[in-house]
Design a protein around this motif. Structure first.
Motif, mmCIF file in Angstrom:
data_model
loop_
_atom_site.group_PDB
_atom_site.id
_atom_site.type_symbol
_atom_site.label_atom_id
_atom_site.label_comp_id
_atom_site.label_asym_id
_atom_site.label_seq_id
_atom_site.Cartn_x
_atom_site.Cartn_y
_atom_site.Cartn_z
ATOM 1 N N VAL A 163 0.923 -1.158 -0.042
ATOM 2 C CA VAL A 163 -0.097 0.079 0.020
ATOM 3 C C VAL A 163 0.836 1.101 -0.035
ATOM 4 O O VAL A 163 1.902 1.301 0.920
ATOM 5 N N CYS A 183 -7.985 0.966 1.909
ATOM 6 C CA CYS A 183 -7.181 0.228 2.781
ATOM 7 C C CYS A 183 -7.723 -0.661 3.663
ATOM 8 O O CYS A 183 -6.946 -1.721 3.830
ATOM 9 N N ALA A 191 2.742 5.995 3.301
ATOM 10 C CA ALA A 191 2.037 5.081 4.089
ATOM 11 C C ALA A 191 2.670 4.680 5.456
ATOM 12 O O ALA A 191 1.832 4.534 6.247
ATOM 13 N N ILE A 238 -1.084 4.534 7.641
ATOM 14 C CA ILE A 238 -2.062 3.374 7.180
ATOM 15 C C ILE A 238 -2.337 2.649 8.600
ATOM 16 O O ILE A 238 -3.145 2.013 8.870
#
Ligand code: SF4
Ligand code: SF4
Length: 302
Positions: A56, A69, A86, A134
């Protein structure tokens, strides 16, 4: 059996995905061992097919980022936070200083590059009030910071996934790959605003130029200092900064530069605080940085 890899792209610049393409022939070699089932820059796959590894890019700033996500997390066994956005928020994380509505006002209400009053329509994903890395939303299994990570480190990370017995990646600072020599050179004045220096063989700190190399994780092969530009800290903080709450980047840089040049530590620290938007740009949205007792980024960045 090939390892299936799926990638997603949230609030970032796409540079991390381009870095994957920059693997060039290594990418072709990898195709013997991996199968890419979803890569936004290479294929038109809107769904989230099941995969062994999810990569990601980008931070979470919009409702779309959050939903994407979560879908990635649900569809993969191992999730990698890929790139500094990220991992820490990265350049996208500078928006952490502003609420979502003030970002829209700045860009669309009063922005110089668009017709004032032309706002995104209802099809645009709604911005969240803040920006987060994230791992504030989902569990992350591995982290690969870098802006973008150098293809050398991307290949190393993927090879590590293919051979789990391989040791984890080294965690040295940018200085470990820098060819410049730190030495005492005084008297020297603090070179405010400079990212270059006259002597290509001597450490920037020795020449009064703030360089973040000694407090930054090496995921770049030290390309900036070796090519004549001081490190801006794009891979985020070094392991000692991350793990020790009371260590801070400005303090460590100020101490080191002061020993090399004789410039007062306080002058250097104050300069870095005054320019916090630059020197803390890559990690300010991460609690790793803004929760440090000695760091007051919102105050400094006023
Ligand atoms: S980490 Fe750097 S290269 Fe990657 S998406 Fe963010 S800004 Fe772009
Ligand atoms: S501080 Fe910067 S210039 Fe000095 S050795 Fe480290 S990376 Fe090189």
């Amino acid at each position: 059996m090939k390892i299936k890899i799926s990638t997603e792209w949230l609030s970032g610049c796409s540079g991390c995905h381009v870095a994957v393409v920059d693997l060039h022939e290594k990418l072709i070699n990898l195709t013997d061992s991996v199968e890419f089932v979803r890569v936004p820059v290479l294929m038109d796959e809107r769904e989230y097919p099941r995969a062994d590894v999810g990569i990601v890019e980008g931070a979470i700033r919009s409702e779309h980022d959050r939903a994407a996500c979560i879908k990635m997390r649900e569809s993969v066994k191992t999730l990698i936070a890929f790139g500094t956005c990220a991992v820490y928020g990265g350049p996208s994380g500078v928006g952490w200083l502003y609420r979502g509505d003030s970002v829209l006002e700045k860009a669309y209400g009063a922005g110089m590059t668009n017709a004032p009053g032309e706002w995104p329509d209802s099809n645009a994903p709604k911005l969240e009030q803040s920006v987060v890395p994230i791992d504030e939303i989902v569990t992350v299994d591995r982290y690969l910071p870098g802006c973008p990570p150098h293809p050398y480190w991307i290949a190393s990370a993927i090879t590590g996934l293919l051979s789990p017995e391989k040791k984890s990646m080294v965690q040295k600072t940018v200085c470990s790959r820098c060819e410049r020599t730190m030495k005492k050179v005084s008297p020297v004045a603090l070179q405010k605003g400079n990212v270059t220096a006259a002597d290509d063989t001597v450490c920037f700190l020795s020449q009064g130029v703030v360089c973040m190399g000694s407090v930054t994780m090496e995921r770049c092969l030290a390309q900036c200092p070796n090519k004549g530009v001081a490190c801006s800290g794009c891979a985020g903080p070094s392991t000692d900064i991350i793990t020790e709450p009371h260590l801070d980047m400005r303090t460590m840089i100020a101490r080191r530069m002061s020993m090399l040049t004789g410039i007062e530590e306080q002058e250097i620290r104050q300069y870095i605080e005054d320019e916090a938007r630059t020197y803390y740009a890559y990690a300010m949205a991460s609690p790793v940085m803004y929760k440090k007792p000695a760091v007051k980024i919102r105050e400094w960045a006023q």
